[in-house]
Design a protein around this motif. Structure first.
Motif, PDB file in Angstrom:
ATOM      1  N   LYS A 245     -25.155 -73.250 -60.201  1.00  0.00           N
ATOM      2  CA  LYS A 245     -25.625 -72.720 -58.924  1.00  0.00           C
ATOM      3  C   LYS A 245     -25.983 -71.247 -59.081  1.00  0.00           C
ATOM      4  CE  LYS A 245     -23.146 -75.798 -55.742  1.00  0.00           C
ATOM      5  NZ  LYS A 245     -22.250 -75.844 -54.549  1.00  0.00           N
ATOM      6  N   ARG A 246     -27.072 -70.857 -58.463  1.00  0.00           N
ATOM      7  CA  ARG A 246     -27.545 -69.478 -58.568  1.00  0.00           C
ATOM      8  C   ARG A 246     -26.484 -68.491 -58.085  1.00  0.00           C
ATOM      9  NH1 ARG A 246     -32.532 -66.662 -58.755  1.00  0.00           N
ATOM     10  NH2 ARG A 246     -31.987 -64.460 -58.881  1.00  0.00           N
ATOM     11  N   GLU A 247     -25.751 -68.866 -57.053  1.00  0.00           N
ATOM     12  CA  GLU A 247     -24.768 -67.930 -56.493  1.00  0.00           C
ATOM     13  C   GLU A 247     -23.632 -67.631 -57.471  1.00  0.00           C
ATOM     14  OE1 GLU A 247     -21.754 -70.275 -53.726  1.00  0.00           O
ATOM     15  OE2 GLU A 247     -23.804 -70.928 -53.342  1.00  0.00           O
ATOM     16  N   TRP A 248     -23.463 -68.487 -58.482  1.00  0.00           N
ATOM     17  CA  TRP A 248     -22.417 -68.252 -59.476  1.00  0.00           C
ATOM     18  C   TRP A 248     -22.862 -67.288 -60.569  1.00  0.00           C
ATOM     19  CZ3 TRP A 248     -21.452 -74.128 -60.830  1.00  0.00           C
ATOM     20  CH2 TRP A 248     -20.938 -74.788 -59.702  1.00  0.00           C
ATOM     21  N   VAL A 249     -24.170 -67.137 -60.741  1.00  0.00           N
ATOM     22  CA  VAL A 249     -24.723 -66.481 -61.935  1.00  0.00           C
ATOM     23  C   VAL A 249     -24.894 -64.987 -61.682  1.00  0.00           C
ATOM     24  CG1 VAL A 249     -26.631 -66.445 -63.585  1.00  0.00           C
ATOM     25  CG2 VAL A 249     -25.923 -68.603 -62.539  1.00  0.00           C
ATOM     26  N   SER A 250     -24.301 -64.176 -62.535  1.00  0.00           N
ATOM     27  CA  SER A 250     -24.408 -62.725 -62.420  1.00  0.00           C
ATOM     28  C   SER A 250     -25.748 -62.244 -62.972  1.00  0.00           C
ATOM     29  CB  SER A 250     -23.290 -62.045 -63.202  1.00  0.00           C
ATOM     30  OG  SER A 250     -22.021 -62.465 -62.756  1.00  0.00           O
ATOM     31  N   PRO A 251     -26.259 -61.125 -62.461  1.00  0.00           N
ATOM     32  CA  PRO A 251     -27.456 -60.532 -63.055  1.00  0.00           C
ATOM     33  C   PRO A 251     -27.239 -60.289 -64.551  1.00  0.00           C
ATOM     34  CG  PRO A 251     -26.931 -59.438 -60.981  1.00  0.00           C
ATOM     35  CD  PRO A 251     -25.775 -60.345 -61.290  1.00  0.00           C
TER      36      PRO A 251
END
Length: 379
Positions: A245-251
């Motif tokens: 999920k995108r919300e899990w992924v840090s920049p």
């Protein structure tokens, strides 16, 4: 003119392969990087009409009138994976890939692999070698090549789902590419595999001072600089594949996925760079399997191909690792971009690493010399 028709070759057992350097991950990453340059410039051939096929697999029916015929059970694979690679290699070869998850009930590894390396001109055998370690190390080295060009140079934290052999070789390659790694988060399905993995990390990588066993995939991904999913699983329904999920992924995260994986709509966004280890490989697969292709081959690269077909993603937005390695496309451009790379595995990788190991074996006198013939009976 008379010709010397004698053909000798060497047999390399698994222990011979180790003595000849098959587990030298730093050298394997360098070899795979060289291979990707040749791939980009076209100095290679694999099977199929576009010269990019993964190989040819024997397909077994669900029901057969022959009681001894194998059934298509979980992870049942019997396939030949041929390739030619030019450049400094200039060899050809084929890996015979046998896999059956029920092997573990017999105390055997799931996969039992052998590789034949051949002279590219005459096709005479050069070596017949044990290929489980060959295959494992070349598979892990590809995420390492990706990390060398696409991960942040100061990456420290690796998140892993599935603590098996692929996780070990991938981590070895990440460390070779990003030597500041000091923390690993890992999720597994069983305590035994977790114990084997953590013991292996402690024994081989004392610089990794923190090993955290986490309870869910979200914890694998959150706050990780490098993420990889290495767990095998049932193929067929992408909703059941491990999710990102995108919300899990840090920049700044680099995700290298050599195993089943799916991702949410947030990861489909154009600011997430999407990289394939070889675009032609996925195009070949896409021609070979029913659609949607992600239902048949659970790699994220096949979801990219499905998205292109349905019009939700542009083929021009896909990037190729070979072009990046060759310098014809950019590697990581800044510390904040998120990069998702699909790892499919290719027989040219086997040819490359087998050639390096074979040459070292010849140089050091490793292996058993075998004779094919002094003179062939049939000409």
């Amino acid at each position: 003119m008379t010709h010397d028709t004698r053909i000798d070759f060497i047999y390399l057992s698994e222990s011979d392969m180790v003595r000849a350097g098959v587990t030298d991950m730093a050298a394997c990453v360098d070899t795979m990087e060289e291979m990707f340059g040749l791939l980009h410039h076209g100095d290679y051939r694999m099977a199929g009409p576009n010269n990019d096929s993964h190989g040819a697999m024997i397909m077994f029916p669900e029901e057969s009138p022959f009681p001894t015929m194998p059934k298509p059970t979980a992870d049942r694979r019997m396939m030949a994976m041929p390739a030619y690679l030019g450049g400094n290699f200039c060899t050809a070869g084929v890996k015979w890939y046998g896999s059956n998850i029920a092997n573990k009930e017999k105390g055997l590894p799931r996969s039992i692999l052998m590789f034949t390396l051949s002279d590219a001109d005459t096709a005479a055998p050069l070596a017949y070698m044990s290929a489980n370690l060959l295959s494992a190390y070349r598979t892990g080295a590809v995420p390492g090549v990706g990390a060398r060009h696409l991960a942040r140079k100061d990456s420290r934290v690796v998140g892993i789902f599935g603590p098996g052999v692929m996780a070990r070789t991938s981590l070895a390659a990440f460390v070779a590419a990003c030597p500041q790694i000091d923390t690993v988060k890992v999720k597994g399905r069983g305590q035994k595999s977790l114990d084997i993995f953590t013991d292996w990390v402690r024994e081989n990588y004392p610089q990794i001072t923190t090993i955290r066993v986490v309870d869910d995939i979200e914890a694998v991904v959150r706050d990780s600089d490098i993420v990889t999913y290495c767990a095998s699983g049932e193929v067929g329904n992408p909703d059941d594949y491990p999710l990102v999920k995108r919300e899990w992924v840090s920049p700044g995260t680099f995700l290298a996925m050599p195993a089943p994986c799916n991702f949410d709509a947030g990861m489909e966004a154009p600011d997430v760079r999407k990289v394939l280890d070889n675009t032609g490989l996925y195009q070949a697969w896409y021609e070979e399997v029913p659609k949607p292709a992600h239902h048949c081959i659970p790699l994220v690269g096949m979801k990219f191909m499905d998205m292109i077909e349905e019009g939700s993603f542009s083929a021009d937005a896909l990037e190729d690792l070979g072009a990046i390695v060759a310098g014809d496309a950019p590697g990581r451009r800044n510390d904040d971009e998120i990069i998702l790379m699909s790892v499919g595995g290719m027989p040219v990788e086997d040819v490359a690493w087998a050639t390096v190991v074979y040459r070292k074996a010849i140089e050091q006198g490793i292996g058993v010399k075998l004779n094919l013939w002094d003179e062939p009976l049939l000409r």
